[in-house]
Design a protein around this motif. Structure first.
Motif, PDB file in Angstrom:
ATOM      1  N   MET A   1     -39.464  29.700 -25.125  1.00 15.02           N
ATOM      2  CA  MET A   1     -38.184  30.328 -24.891  1.00 15.02           C
ATOM      3  C   MET A   1     -37.158  29.866 -25.894  1.00 15.02           C
ATOM      4  SD  MET A   1     -36.198  28.792 -21.541  1.00 15.02           S
ATOM      5  CE  MET A   1     -37.645  28.455 -20.623  1.00 15.02           C
ATOM      6  N   GLY A   2     -37.483  28.880 -26.687  1.00 11.90           N
ATOM      7  CA  GLY A   2     -36.524  28.379 -27.661  1.00 11.90           C
ATOM      8  C   GLY A   2     -35.697  27.254 -27.080  1.00 11.90           C
ATOM      9  N   ASP A   3     -34.543  27.036 -27.647  1.00 11.11           N
ATOM     10  CA  ASP A   3     -33.657  25.954 -27.246  1.00 11.11           C
ATOM     11  C   ASP A   3     -33.084  26.245 -25.853  1.00 11.11           C
ATOM     12  OD1 ASP A   3     -31.629  24.078 -26.945  1.00 11.11           O
ATOM     13  OD2 ASP A   3     -30.843  24.343 -28.961  1.00 11.11           O
ATOM     14  N   ALA A   4     -33.268  25.313 -24.944  1.00 12.22           N
ATOM     15  CA  ALA A   4     -32.781  25.500 -23.567  1.00 12.22           C
ATOM     16  C   ALA A   4     -31.261  25.648 -23.508  1.00 12.22           C
ATOM     17  CB  ALA A   4     -33.219  24.322 -22.702  1.00 12.22           C
ATOM     18  N   GLY A   6     -29.581  27.170 -25.890  1.00  9.74           N
ATOM     19  CA  GLY A   6     -29.239  28.342 -26.697  1.00  9.74           C
ATOM     20  C   GLY A   6     -29.242  29.631 -25.889  1.00  9.74           C
ATOM     21  N   VAL A   7     -29.326  30.743 -26.602  1.00 12.27           N
ATOM     22  CA  VAL A   7     -29.270  32.053 -25.957  1.00 12.27           C
ATOM     23  C   VAL A   7     -30.646  32.575 -25.542  1.00 12.27           C
ATOM     24  CG1 VAL A   7     -27.139  32.706 -27.128  1.00 12.27           C
ATOM     25  CG2 VAL A   7     -29.346  33.315 -28.145  1.00 12.27           C
ATOM     26  N   GLY A   8     -31.702  31.871 -25.917  1.00 14.91           N
ATOM     27  CA  GLY A   8     -33.062  32.321 -25.626  1.00 14.91           C
ATOM     28  C   GLY A   8     -33.313  32.710 -24.180  1.00 14.91           C
ATOM     29  N   PRO A   9     -32.957  31.841 -23.220  1.00 11.17           N
ATOM     30  CA  PRO A   9     -33.207  32.201 -21.820  1.00 11.17           C
ATOM     31  C   PRO A   9     -32.510  33.496 -21.391  1.00 11.17           C
ATOM     32  CG  PRO A   9     -32.818  29.851 -22.009  1.00 11.17           C
ATOM     33  CD  PRO A   9     -32.508  30.453 -23.353  1.00 11.17           C
ATOM     34  N   GLU A  10     -31.270  33.689 -21.832  1.00 13.11           N
ATOM     35  CA  GLU A  10     -30.548  34.906 -21.469  1.00 13.11           C
ATOM     36  C   GLU A  10     -31.152  36.134 -22.146  1.00 13.11           C
ATOM     37  OE1 GLU A  10     -29.040  32.109 -22.469  1.00 13.11           O
ATOM     38  OE2 GLU A  10     -27.645  31.526 -20.905  1.00 13.11           O
ATOM     39  N   VAL A  11     -31.572  35.985 -23.399  1.00 10.92           N
ATOM     40  CA  VAL A  11     -32.202  37.095 -24.118  1.00 10.92           C
ATOM     41  C   VAL A  11     -33.499  37.498 -23.421  1.00 10.92           C
ATOM     42  CG1 VAL A  11     -33.310  37.760 -26.286  1.00 10.92           C
ATOM     43  CG2 VAL A  11     -31.130  36.548 -26.332  1.00 10.92           C
ATOM     44  N   ILE A  12     -34.266  36.515 -22.983  1.00 11.58           N
ATOM     45  CA  ILE A  12     -35.514  36.803 -22.275  1.00 11.58           C
ATOM     46  C   ILE A  12     -35.242  37.589 -20.999  1.00 11.58           C
ATOM     47  CG2 ILE A  12     -37.390  35.735 -20.948  1.00 11.58           C
ATOM     48  CD1 ILE A  12     -37.314  33.461 -23.101  1.00 11.58           C
ATOM     49  N   LEU A  36     -34.958  29.141 -16.872  1.00 14.39           N
ATOM     50  CA  LEU A  36     -34.970  30.599 -16.679  1.00 14.39           C
ATOM     51  C   LEU A  36     -34.244  30.990 -15.401  1.00 14.39           C
ATOM     52  CD1 LEU A  36     -38.554  31.611 -17.778  1.00 14.39           C
ATOM     53  CD2 LEU A  36     -36.404  32.189 -18.890  1.00 14.39           C
ATOM     54  N   ARG A  37     -34.451  30.221 -14.332  1.00 17.03           N
ATOM     55  CA  ARG A  37     -33.742  30.525 -13.072  1.00 17.03           C
ATOM     56  C   ARG A  37     -32.233  30.454 -13.261  1.00 17.03           C
ATOM     57  NH1 ARG A  37     -38.252  27.594 -10.645  1.00 17.03           N
ATOM     58  NH2 ARG A  37     -39.531  29.169  -9.605  1.00 17.03           N
ATOM     59  N   ALA A  38     -31.776  29.488 -14.054  1.00 18.50           N
ATOM     60  CA  ALA A  38     -30.335  29.379 -14.325  1.00 18.50           C
ATOM     61  C   ALA A  38     -29.839  30.606 -15.082  1.00 18.50           C
ATOM     62  CB  ALA A  38     -30.048  28.105 -15.112  1.00 18.50           C
ATOM     63  N   VAL A  75     -34.751  18.718 -20.180  1.00 21.06           N
ATOM     64  CA  VAL A  75     -33.999  19.913 -20.591  1.00 21.06           C
ATOM     65  C   VAL A  75     -33.015  20.356 -19.520  1.00 21.06           C
ATOM     66  CG1 VAL A  75     -35.782  20.754 -22.157  1.00 21.06           C
ATOM     67  CG2 VAL A  75     -35.740  21.560 -19.801  1.00 21.06           C
ATOM     68  N   LEU A  76     -33.211  19.901 -18.296  1.00 17.12           N
ATOM     69  CA  LEU A  76     -32.306  20.293 -17.211  1.00 17.12           C
ATOM     70  C   LEU A  76     -30.949  19.604 -17.339  1.00 17.12           C
ATOM     71  CD1 LEU A  76     -34.844  20.247 -14.254  1.00 17.12           C
ATOM     72  CD2 LEU A  76     -34.100  22.185 -15.653  1.00 17.12           C
ATOM     73  N   ASP A  77     -30.879  18.556 -18.159  1.00 11.85           N
ATOM     74  CA  ASP A  77     -29.618  17.840 -18.359  1.00 11.85           C
ATOM     75  C   ASP A  77     -28.807  18.422 -19.505  1.00 11.85           C
ATOM     76  OD1 ASP A  77     -30.268  16.071 -16.296  1.00 11.85           O
ATOM     77  OD2 ASP A  77     -31.349  14.740 -17.668  1.00 11.85           O
ATOM     78  N   VAL A  78     -29.339  19.427 -20.185  1.00 14.77           N
ATOM     79  CA  VAL A  78     -28.663  20.045 -21.330  1.00 14.77           C
ATOM     80  C   VAL A  78     -27.639  21.044 -20.836  1.00 14.77           C
ATOM     81  CG1 VAL A  78     -28.995  21.495 -23.360  1.00 14.77           C
ATOM     82  CG2 VAL A  78     -30.677  19.735 -22.799  1.00 14.77           C
ATOM     83  N   THR A  79     -26.452  20.987 -21.401  1.00 20.05           N
ATOM     84  CA  THR A  79     -25.401  21.945 -21.057  1.00 20.05           C
ATOM     85  C   THR A  79     -25.574  23.181 -21.934  1.00 20.05           C
ATOM     86  OG1 THR A  79     -23.896  20.142 -20.533  1.00 20.05           O
ATOM     87  CG2 THR A  79     -22.906  22.311 -20.909  1.00 20.05           C
ATOM     88  N   PRO A  80     -25.734  24.354 -21.314  1.00 21.57           N
ATOM     89  CA  PRO A  80     -25.864  25.584 -22.135  1.00 21.57           C
ATOM     90  C   PRO A  80     -24.696  25.742 -23.087  1.00 21.57           C
ATOM     91  CG  PRO A  80     -26.388  26.036 -19.853  1.00 21.57           C
ATOM     92  CD  PRO A  80     -25.828  24.644 -19.900  1.00 21.57           C
ATOM     93  N   GLY A  81     -25.007  26.128 -24.314  1.00 24.21           N
ATOM     94  CA  GLY A  81     -23.974  26.344 -25.321  1.00 24.21           C
ATOM     95  C   GLY A  81     -23.560  25.082 -26.045  1.00 24.21           C
ATOM     96  N   SER A  82     -24.226  23.961 -25.747  1.00 28.51           N
ATOM     97  CA  SER A  82     -23.856  22.704 -26.409  1.00 28.51           C
ATOM     98  C   SER A  82     -24.813  22.393 -27.543  1.00 28.51           C
ATOM     99  CB  SER A  82     -23.862  21.558 -25.392  1.00 28.51           C
ATOM    100  OG  SER A  82     -25.181  21.330 -24.940  1.00 28.51           O
ATOM    101  N   LEU A  83     -24.383  21.523 -28.424  1.00 31.19           N
ATOM    102  CA  LEU A  83     -25.228  21.093 -29.541  1.00 31.19           C
ATOM    103  C   LEU A  83     -25.862  19.758 -29.213  1.00 31.19           C
ATOM    104  CD1 LEU A  83     -22.947  22.006 -32.551  1.00 31.19           C
ATOM    105  CD2 LEU A  83     -24.901  23.262 -31.687  1.00 31.19           C
TER     106      LEU A  83
END
Length: 83
Positions: A1-4, A6-12, A36-38, A75-83
């Motif tokens: 899915m790419g970077d958790a 990033g935009v990959g999950p939403e694109v999927i 993906l659930r998020a 990966v669950l500790d990663v904030t979407p949209g963060s670097l």
């Protein structure tokens, strides 16, 4: 899915809703099902996420995203949209 983060999950999730993609092949996502659930929740999508243990177990139900878990829970500790 790419970077958790990033935009990959939403694109999927958005692409999964396009029925044409399911006419061409049976899909499976490799990644963390909770990411993906998020994305499903964020996009208010009716899709469901189901874990599968091998790609051959992926469902052909277009309302279900089959996810083969990879990686760890870090990966669950990663904030979407963060670097």
């Amino acid at each position: 899915m790419g970077d958790a983060a990033g935009v990959g999950p939403e694109v999927i999730v958005k692409a999964w809703a396009d029925g044409r993609i399911h006419e061409a092949c049976r899909l499976v996502v490799l990644g963390h099902p909770e990411v993906l659930r998020a994305a499903v929740k964020l996009l208010q999508s009716p899709l469901r996420i189901e874990k599968c243990q091998e790609t051959s177990a992926a469902t052909d139900d277009p309302e279900v995203i089959s996810c083969l878990p990879t990686g760890g829970d870090d990966v669950l500790d990663v904030t979407p949209g963060s670097l």
